[in-house]
Design a protein around this motif. Structure first.
Motif, PDB file in Angstrom:
ATOM      1  N   ALA A 273       0.826  -1.203   0.000  1.00 23.05           N
ATOM      2  CA  ALA A 273       0.000   0.000   0.000  1.00 23.05           C
ATOM      3  C   ALA A 273       0.867   1.262   0.000  1.00 23.05           C
ATOM      4  CB  ALA A 273      -0.934  -0.008   1.209  1.00 23.05           C
ATOM      5  N   VAL A 274       1.928   1.258   0.777  1.00 26.01           N
ATOM      6  CA  VAL A 274       2.832   2.418   0.802  1.00 26.01           C
ATOM      7  C   VAL A 274       3.457   2.624  -0.576  1.00 26.01           C
ATOM      8  CG1 VAL A 274       5.025   3.276   1.720  1.00 26.01           C
ATOM      9  CG2 VAL A 274       3.312   2.338   3.271  1.00 26.01           C
ATOM     10  N   LEU A 275       3.931   1.535  -1.186  1.00 18.75           N
ATOM     11  CA  LEU A 275       4.539   1.634  -2.516  1.00 18.75           C
ATOM     12  C   LEU A 275       3.511   2.088  -3.551  1.00 18.75           C
ATOM     13  CD1 LEU A 275       6.933   1.266  -4.403  1.00 18.75           C
ATOM     14  CD2 LEU A 275       6.394  -1.189  -4.512  1.00 18.75           C
ATOM     15  N   ALA A 276       2.317   1.514  -3.514  1.00 23.54           N
ATOM     16  CA  ALA A 276       1.271   1.895  -4.472  1.00 23.54           C
ATOM     17  C   ALA A 276       0.900   3.361  -4.314  1.00 23.54           C
ATOM     18  CB  ALA A 276       0.048   1.001  -4.290  1.00 23.54           C
ATOM     19  N   LEU A 277       0.748   3.810  -3.076  1.00 22.86           N
ATOM     20  CA  LEU A 277       0.386   5.206  -2.834  1.00 22.86           C
ATOM     21  C   LEU A 277       1.511   6.145  -3.278  1.00 22.86           C
ATOM     22  CD1 LEU A 277      -2.061   6.703  -1.818  1.00 22.86           C
ATOM     23  CD2 LEU A 277      -1.095   6.637   0.479  1.00 22.86           C
ATOM     24  N   ALA A 278       2.753   5.767  -3.027  1.00 22.16           N
ATOM     25  CA  ALA A 278       3.890   6.593  -3.465  1.00 22.16           C
ATOM     26  C   ALA A 278       3.925   6.695  -4.988  1.00 22.16           C
ATOM     27  CB  ALA A 278       5.195   6.008  -2.934  1.00 22.16           C
ATOM     28  N   LEU A 279       3.710   5.584  -5.671  1.00 24.54           N
ATOM     29  CA  LEU A 279       3.696   5.601  -7.138  1.00 24.54           C
ATOM     30  C   LEU A 279       2.535   6.443  -7.662  1.00 24.54           C
ATOM     31  CD1 LEU A 279       4.566   1.868  -7.855  1.00 24.54           C
ATOM     32  CD2 LEU A 279       5.975   3.859  -8.430  1.00 24.54           C
ATOM     33  N   LEU A 280       1.377   6.314  -7.019  1.00 23.17           N
ATOM     34  CA  LEU A 280       0.214   7.085  -7.449  1.00 23.17           C
ATOM     35  C   LEU A 280       0.448   8.583  -7.266  1.00 23.17           C
ATOM     36  CD1 LEU A 280      -2.651   6.547  -8.568  1.00 23.17           C
ATOM     37  CD2 LEU A 280      -3.457   6.743  -6.220  1.00 23.17           C
ATOM     38  N   VAL A 281       1.065   8.963  -6.160  1.00 20.66           N
ATOM     39  CA  VAL A 281       1.392  10.374  -5.931  1.00 20.66           C
ATOM     40  C   VAL A 281       2.404  10.857  -6.967  1.00 20.66           C
ATOM     41  CG1 VAL A 281       2.550  11.954  -4.318  1.00 20.66           C
ATOM     42  CG2 VAL A 281       0.784  10.383  -3.490  1.00 20.66           C
TER      43      VAL A 281
ATOM     44  N   VAL B 113       2.989   9.690 -10.120  1.00 19.44           N
ATOM     45  CA  VAL B 113       2.425   9.850 -11.463  1.00 19.44           C
ATOM     46  C   VAL B 113       1.369  10.952 -11.488  1.00 19.44           C
ATOM     47  CG1 VAL B 113       2.981   7.497 -12.185  1.00 19.44           C
ATOM     48  CG2 VAL B 113       0.740   7.960 -11.206  1.00 19.44           C
ATOM     49  N   SER B 114       0.628  11.119 -10.396  1.00 20.38           N
ATOM     50  CA  SER B 114      -0.348  12.213 -10.342  1.00 20.38           C
ATOM     51  C   SER B 114       0.365  13.564 -10.347  1.00 20.38           C
ATOM     52  CB  SER B 114      -1.231  12.086  -9.091  1.00 20.38           C
ATOM     53  OG  SER B 114      -2.002  10.910  -9.163  1.00 20.38           O
ATOM     54  N   GLY B 115       1.506  13.631  -9.683  1.00 22.82           N
ATOM     55  CA  GLY B 115       2.308  14.848  -9.719  1.00 22.82           C
ATOM     56  C   GLY B 115       2.783  15.170 -11.127  1.00 22.82           C
ATOM     57  N   ALA B 116       3.191  14.134 -11.856  1.00 23.60           N
ATOM     58  CA  ALA B 116       3.631  14.337 -13.245  1.00 23.60           C
ATOM     59  C   ALA B 116       2.478  14.835 -14.110  1.00 23.60           C
ATOM     60  CB  ALA B 116       4.197  13.031 -13.806  1.00 23.60           C
TER      61      ALA B 116
ATOM     62  N   TRP C  43      -8.706  13.370 -10.325  1.00 25.66           N
ATOM     63  CA  TRP C  43      -9.797  12.969  -9.433  1.00 25.66           C
ATOM     64  C   TRP C  43      -9.887  11.448  -9.355  1.00 25.66           C
ATOM     65  CZ3 TRP C  43     -11.887  15.762  -5.866  1.00 25.66           C
ATOM     66  CH2 TRP C  43     -11.949  17.137  -6.007  1.00 25.66           C
ATOM     67  N   ARG C  44      -9.764  10.784 -10.507  1.00 25.18           N
ATOM     68  CA  ARG C  44      -9.789   9.322 -10.517  1.00 25.18           C
ATOM     69  C   ARG C  44      -8.657   8.770  -9.656  1.00 25.18           C
ATOM     70  NH1 ARG C  44      -7.248   6.001 -15.198  1.00 25.18           N
ATOM     71  NH2 ARG C  44      -5.513   6.702 -13.927  1.00 25.18           N
ATOM     72  N   ASN C  45      -7.468   9.329  -9.805  1.00 23.55           N
ATOM     73  CA  ASN C  45      -6.332   8.875  -9.006  1.00 23.55           C
ATOM     74  C   ASN C  45      -6.541   9.140  -7.517  1.00 23.55           C
ATOM     75  OD1 ASN C  45      -5.157   8.024 -11.353  1.00 23.55           O
ATOM     76  ND2 ASN C  45      -3.526   9.541 -11.366  1.00 23.55           N
ATOM     77  N   SER C  46      -7.229  10.229  -7.180  1.00 20.64           N
ATOM     78  CA  SER C  46      -7.536  10.512  -5.778  1.00 20.64           C
ATOM     79  C   SER C  46      -8.430   9.429  -5.180  1.00 20.64           C
ATOM     80  CB  SER C  46      -8.232  11.868  -5.640  1.00 20.64           C
ATOM     81  OG  SER C  46      -7.389  12.895  -6.078  1.00 20.64           O
ATOM     82  N   VAL C  47      -9.406   8.992  -5.947  1.00 16.01           N
ATOM     83  CA  VAL C  47     -10.293   7.920  -5.477  1.00 16.01           C
ATOM     84  C   VAL C  47      -9.501   6.623  -5.328  1.00 16.01           C
ATOM     85  CG1 VAL C  47     -12.314   6.507  -6.065  1.00 16.01           C
ATOM     86  CG2 VAL C  47     -12.377   8.990  -6.403  1.00 16.01           C
ATOM     87  N   VAL C  48      -8.621   6.326  -6.288  1.00 16.20           N
ATOM     88  CA  VAL C  48      -7.772   5.130  -6.167  1.00 16.20           C
ATOM     89  C   VAL C  48      -6.909   5.243  -4.911  1.00 16.20           C
ATOM     90  CG1 VAL C  48      -5.892   3.809  -7.239  1.00 16.20           C
ATOM     91  CG2 VAL C  48      -7.793   4.614  -8.634  1.00 16.20           C
ATOM     92  N   GLY C  49      -6.414   6.422  -4.625  1.00 15.34           N
ATOM     93  CA  GLY C  49      -5.629   6.630  -3.403  1.00 15.34           C
ATOM     94  C   GLY C  49      -6.435   6.328  -2.152  1.00 15.34           C
TER      95      GLY C  49
ATOM     96  N   LEU D 199     -16.165   0.115 -11.695  1.00 10.70           N
ATOM     97  CA  LEU D 199     -16.206   1.574 -11.498  1.00 10.70           C
ATOM     98  C   LEU D 199     -14.987   2.245 -12.105  1.00 10.70           C
ATOM     99  CD1 LEU D 199     -17.505   2.081  -7.837  1.00 10.70           C
ATOM    100  CD2 LEU D 199     -18.687   2.622  -9.969  1.00 10.70           C
ATOM    101  N   TYR D 200     -13.833   1.623 -11.935  1.00 10.53           N
ATOM    102  CA  TYR D 200     -12.602   2.168 -12.502  1.00 10.53           C
ATOM    103  C   TYR D 200     -12.704   2.218 -14.031  1.00 10.53           C
ATOM    104  CZ  TYR D 200      -7.631   2.771 -13.476  1.00 10.53           C
ATOM    105  OH  TYR D 200      -6.425   3.231 -13.933  1.00 10.53           O
ATOM    106  N   GLN D 201     -13.206   1.140 -14.625  1.00  8.51           N
ATOM    107  CA  GLN D 201     -13.357   1.114 -16.087  1.00  8.51           C
ATOM    108  C   GLN D 201     -14.373   2.151 -16.550  1.00  8.51           C
ATOM    109  OE1 GLN D 201     -10.389  -0.389 -16.987  1.00  8.51           O
ATOM    110  NE2 GLN D 201     -11.669  -0.576 -18.779  1.00  8.51           N
ATOM    111  N   ALA D 202     -15.457   2.319 -15.795  1.00  5.82           N
ATOM    112  CA  ALA D 202     -16.455   3.332 -16.147  1.00  5.82           C
ATOM    113  C   ALA D 202     -15.832   4.731 -16.096  1.00  5.82           C
ATOM    114  CB  ALA D 202     -17.656   3.237 -15.207  1.00  5.82           C
ATOM    115  N   ALA D 203     -15.021   4.984 -15.076  1.00  7.41           N
ATOM    116  CA  ALA D 203     -14.332   6.282 -14.985  1.00  7.41           C
ATOM    117  C   ALA D 203     -13.409   6.474 -16.182  1.00  7.41           C
ATOM    118  CB  ALA D 203     -13.548   6.369 -13.676  1.00  7.41           C
ATOM    119  N   ASN D 204     -12.679   5.431 -16.566  1.00  8.89           N
ATOM    120  CA  ASN D 204     -11.787   5.539 -17.730  1.00  8.89           C
ATOM    121  C   ASN D 204     -12.578   5.780 -19.010  1.00  8.89           C
ATOM    122  OD1 ASN D 204      -9.480   5.265 -16.267  1.00  8.89           O
ATOM    123  ND2 ASN D 204      -9.058   3.166 -16.871  1.00  8.89           N
TER     124      ASN D 204
END
Length: 182
Positions: free
Chosen positions: A80-88, A90-93, A122-128, A161-166
């Motif tokens: 979870a820590v690694l996933a959240l760090a990666l998400l932050v 790529v979202s920053g990029a 916003w989608r990435n925030s929900v994944v977070g 839900l993720y696919q619907a958002a995409n």
């Protein structure tokens, strides 16, 4: 991540499985066509040219590791820590490129060629938030066969839900055109 609150095991397992699937599929998509991901990463114009080939291999490898670590309970907090760090990361990029006015490039999120947008953030925030749920301590009630079925259904629901958002994000420009039509 220490547990901020207790989560029912079904919700924790479903959240972890959903995010694991997302990260594993994204990693495999990038590794399957590393040259394309290299080009996408280069298009972000955030790294020196010499670092892009390294990052194009390291990022999907870390995504693969996060996906695998999220599945067993013992390694779930690390995943979870690694996933959240990666998400932050790529979202920053994405945010930096949106700030630069560069919204016409694709995100490189996986097989979906989504343009950069605030909706993607916003989608990435929900994944977070789902990652945070996956990382929390679980209620130590015994699980039964119905919990496994519930976990499977909840996982499929979250992935849907993720696919619907995409899908919505991929057609966002058309929706805006329709809204602005006479």
């Amino acid at each position: 991540m220490n547990g901020l609150f207790l989560v029912d095991p079904v919700m924790g397992h479903a959240a972890a499985a959903s995010v694991a699937v997302l990260f594993l599929l994204a990693a495999l998509s990038k590794l399957r066509d590393i040259e394309l991901f290299h080009a996408v990463l280069d298009n972000y114009q955030l790294l020196p040219s010499a670092l892009v080939p390294v990052a194009a291999r390291v990022l999907p490898t870390l995504e693969l590791a996060a996906g695998v670590l999220l599945l067993p309970l013992v390694s779930r907090p690390s995943g979870a820590v690694l996933a959240l760090a990666l998400l932050v990361l790529v979202s920053g990029a994405v945010a930096v490129n949106l700030r630069r006015g560069r919204s016409r490039i694709v995100c490189g999120c996986g097989d979906d060629a989504l343009p950069l947008s605030a909706g993607l953030l916003w989608r990435n925030s929900v994944v977070g938030m789902v990652i945070v749920v996956a990382s929390q301590s679980h209620n130590l009630r015994p699980t039964v066969w119905l919990d496994l079925l519930s976990t499977l259904m909840a996982t499929l629901f979250l992935l849907g839900l993720y696919q619907a958002a995409n899908l919505w994000l991929s057609h966002q420009s058309r929706f805006i055109d329709l809204r602005n039509a006479p």
